[in-house]
Structure formats: C-alpha cells, structure tokens
Design a protein around this motif. Structure first.
Motif: not given
Length: 376
Positions: A10, A17, A40, A45
């Motif tokens: 990020w 994303p 996003d 993640e």
C-alpha cells in the motif's frame, strides 16, 4: 517471506490492488449501511474490517462475496468489475462463524465437498485434501465426524474446505467467535501461519480489537458505514485520527480541553481547573482557544508515591480503584477536580509487594510525546 522483508504494498505507488471499492454505497430502504467507500486491498494481505455491531463491516464483506449488490459504485477484483459475477463464479470463498460443516460427512469428505461439486478427478481431489489436512494439521482426524472433534479443530476443517479450491480471496466472518479466549488466541497465530504459507488474501470481519490487531497487516476501523481510519495496527493504536478510533482500540484516557499555545510541534492544552496545562507534541496546526482532545494510553502513564523530578506532565490524586489483571494492574486515580485517569504498571513483583492500595495518594506523570492530540 523473510523477517527482513517489509510487506507494505500500500506504500508502493506501482502496486496494483487486488480489490478496489470505488464510491460504494449500500442502502436498505432509507437506511445507509455503507456510505460512499473507497478502499484498496492488496494481494497477500491479511486485512481486517473492525467495528461495533451495525457499523457496516459484514455488509461490505457480503458485497465482496456477491450476496449483496452495491446501490452505487463498483467493486473490482483483480482488475475486473465483479458486480455482474454471481457468488459461485467469483474467485472468492467465505468462511462463516458457524463453520457450516456437514454433520454426516467426515473431516476428509467435508474438505473434499467443493472439489467434488466442481467435478475434479478423484486423484486430484485426494491429493488436494491430503495437502489441506497437512496444512491444518488434522491428518489424524480425517475419518472423524464434526461432532467428534473440538471447536478449534472444526474451525480448521472449515478453513481447509475454503482453501481447498485455492481462492484468490478468502472472506472470514467472525471466524473465531465461537472459541474460548485461550483457544481463540492460539488459533489467531495458526490463521496467520496458514495465510502466510498459502499466500491467499484474507479479509476478516471482527468486532474484537485484539484479534484485528494480532492478525492483520492493516485494519479498517468503521463507524456508521464509513471508513474512519485505514492503517497498520501500530499506527491505529499509536496514532489514531479521532477520539472514536482511540477509544475503540485498546484502553485510553481522553482528556478534553482547549489549545493554550502552540510553537511548532509543541503545544499546551488547558484541560482542568486547578491543573497545570498538558505539554504535548502534535503535527496538527491548532489555533489558540480551539477545542482539542488529549488521548493517552494507561501504560504510557507512570504512577509514583512522590512527585517525579523533571516530568513534562505530573498530576496528583488518590487511588480510587485497582484492577488486578495478573501481568498488569490498572489504577484509577481521582484528581481533586473529580477527573479519573487510568494508569497501568507491570506486576514484576508478587501482589503482596504492591506499592499502592485504595485511597493512597499517588502522582501520575508522562512525557510530552506519550499521548496524541486530536481535534475531533
């Protein structure tokens, strides 16, 4: 990923994303559940949606899964608008709080269920199920039915079933809510380990702040359908953007006041009659006389019997209450004006050697960088 590798896509403008919310709003009649959200989420993640009941986090997840459709805006997955894509055709899978295991099937067959529905070859299914059993460490329990294994093991079966189809995105709706505290804490680390090994993007919905802070690479704090702050757990905790976030994450003292003066990053705050102004630091530009809030965590406040020498901030009071939590004690100290401030100290000595008890006089002190100055 090695410990030296910093995972922060990020912060890289070149990173694309995996998930993008563009101006997403969801209304149910006159009620706005999600209010114009842009967000996003990046590949690999472990992203947490955190907030109280009714804040919109589950609605946001259900739109990702395809169970709800945005009233306005679009949701993109891997560069594709997934609005027209039905839930069973999306590269996502969802794990529910109830786990939804089939009681008449054993562990192996529960994990294999989705693969069989897709018509995969038997050999490929068997190999994939074996891989999932190893991943969640349930090889010895493959022949048991759900009622013959523990809650934590059922949770792992549900997780293995979701991961068996190798989704790009796994959605977890309060996945640990049914577990007791100790097992929940152990399972949090298991989840993190499995997510790391598979490289699957996880999005978890939770109202448990400790859970979000433990597992997530980033946390989105929500309130009334809006994103209040999206950041890494340490930033959320140490640098909240509002009193709402500060109060929702962890324990905190929030002292309202007014700006007395500001010189660069140094600021003084008038906050209670008869008390010295709070000396603090901030990057906010605040006009003298404007309302402000000083938020400070109890563990940042020292408690002592005598006034500490050279402390940037020091106030005197008496011990009103003590919460003994084993590893730490929280002291509620009442000031002469009636304000109560919480301070924490580690219990490095046995309880018999504790320095303070109820009604004792005590000094509280903290540095000028210990708290956060907020304007809302």
């Amino acid at each position: 990923m090695s410990p030296q590798t910093v995972f922060a896509p990020w912060e890289d403008p070149a990173s694309k994303p995996l998930i993008r919310f563009y101006g997403v709003t969801k209304r149910f009649g006159d009620f706005t559940a999600i209010d114009n959200i842009d967000l996003d989420i990046f590949e690999r993640e472990f992203f947490a949606l955190l907030g109280p009941s009714g804040c919109g986090k589950t609605t946001l997840m259900r739109m990702l899964a395809g169970f709800e459709t945005p009233t306005e805006g679009t949701i993109w997955l891997d560069g594709r608008d997934i609005g027209p894509v039905p839930p069973n055709k999306r590269a996502t899978n969802m794990m529910f709080q109830s786990y939804a295991l089939f009681p008449h099937l054993n562990v192996r067959d529960n994990i294999a269920f989705g693969l069989r529905r897709e018509g995969k070859p038997k050999d490929a299914i068997a190999a994939r199920v074996d891989e999932m059993l190893r991943l969640v460490q349930l090889q010895k329990f493959a022949g048991r039915k759900p009622h013959q294994i523990s809650g934590g093991q059922r949770q792992r079966v549900a997780l293995a079933r979701c991961l068996a189809k190798a989704p790009r995105l796994l959605l977890l709706d309060e996945p640990l809510g049914a577990l007791d505290r100790k097992l929940r804490e152990e399972t949090q680390f298991e989840l993190m380990d499995i997510q790391e090994k598979t490289g699957t993007t996880f999005v978890i919905v939770t109202h448990d702040q400790e859970e979000a802070m433990t597992v997530a690479s980033r946390v989105a704090v929500m309130d009334h359908g809006k994103l209040v702050q999206v950041a890494t757990p340490d930033v959320i905790y140490e640098a909240p953007v509002s009193t709402y976030v500060a109060d929702f994450i962890g324990d905190v003292n929030i002292l309202p006041g007014r700006i007395a003066a500001q010189d660069g990053t140094r600021v003084t705050i008038d906050w209670a009659e008869g008390q010295p102004a709070i000396a603090a630091r901030t990057r906010l530009a605040l006009a003298p006389g404007s309302a402000a809030y000083f938020a400070i965590r109890p563990e940042k406040i020292a408690i002592s019997a005598a006034r500490p020498e050279g402390a940037a901030n020091a106030v005197a009071g008496k011990v009103l209450d003590i919460a003994y939590l084993g590893n730490i004690s929280t002291y509620h100290v009442e000031l002469p004006g009636g304000q109560v401030i919480k301070a924490q100290s580690a219990n490095t000595d046995r309880i018999a050697a504790r320095e303070f008890t109820w009604e004792d006089a005590a000094w509280l002190s903290w540095t000028d960088a210990a708290g956060v100055v907020l304007d809302r």
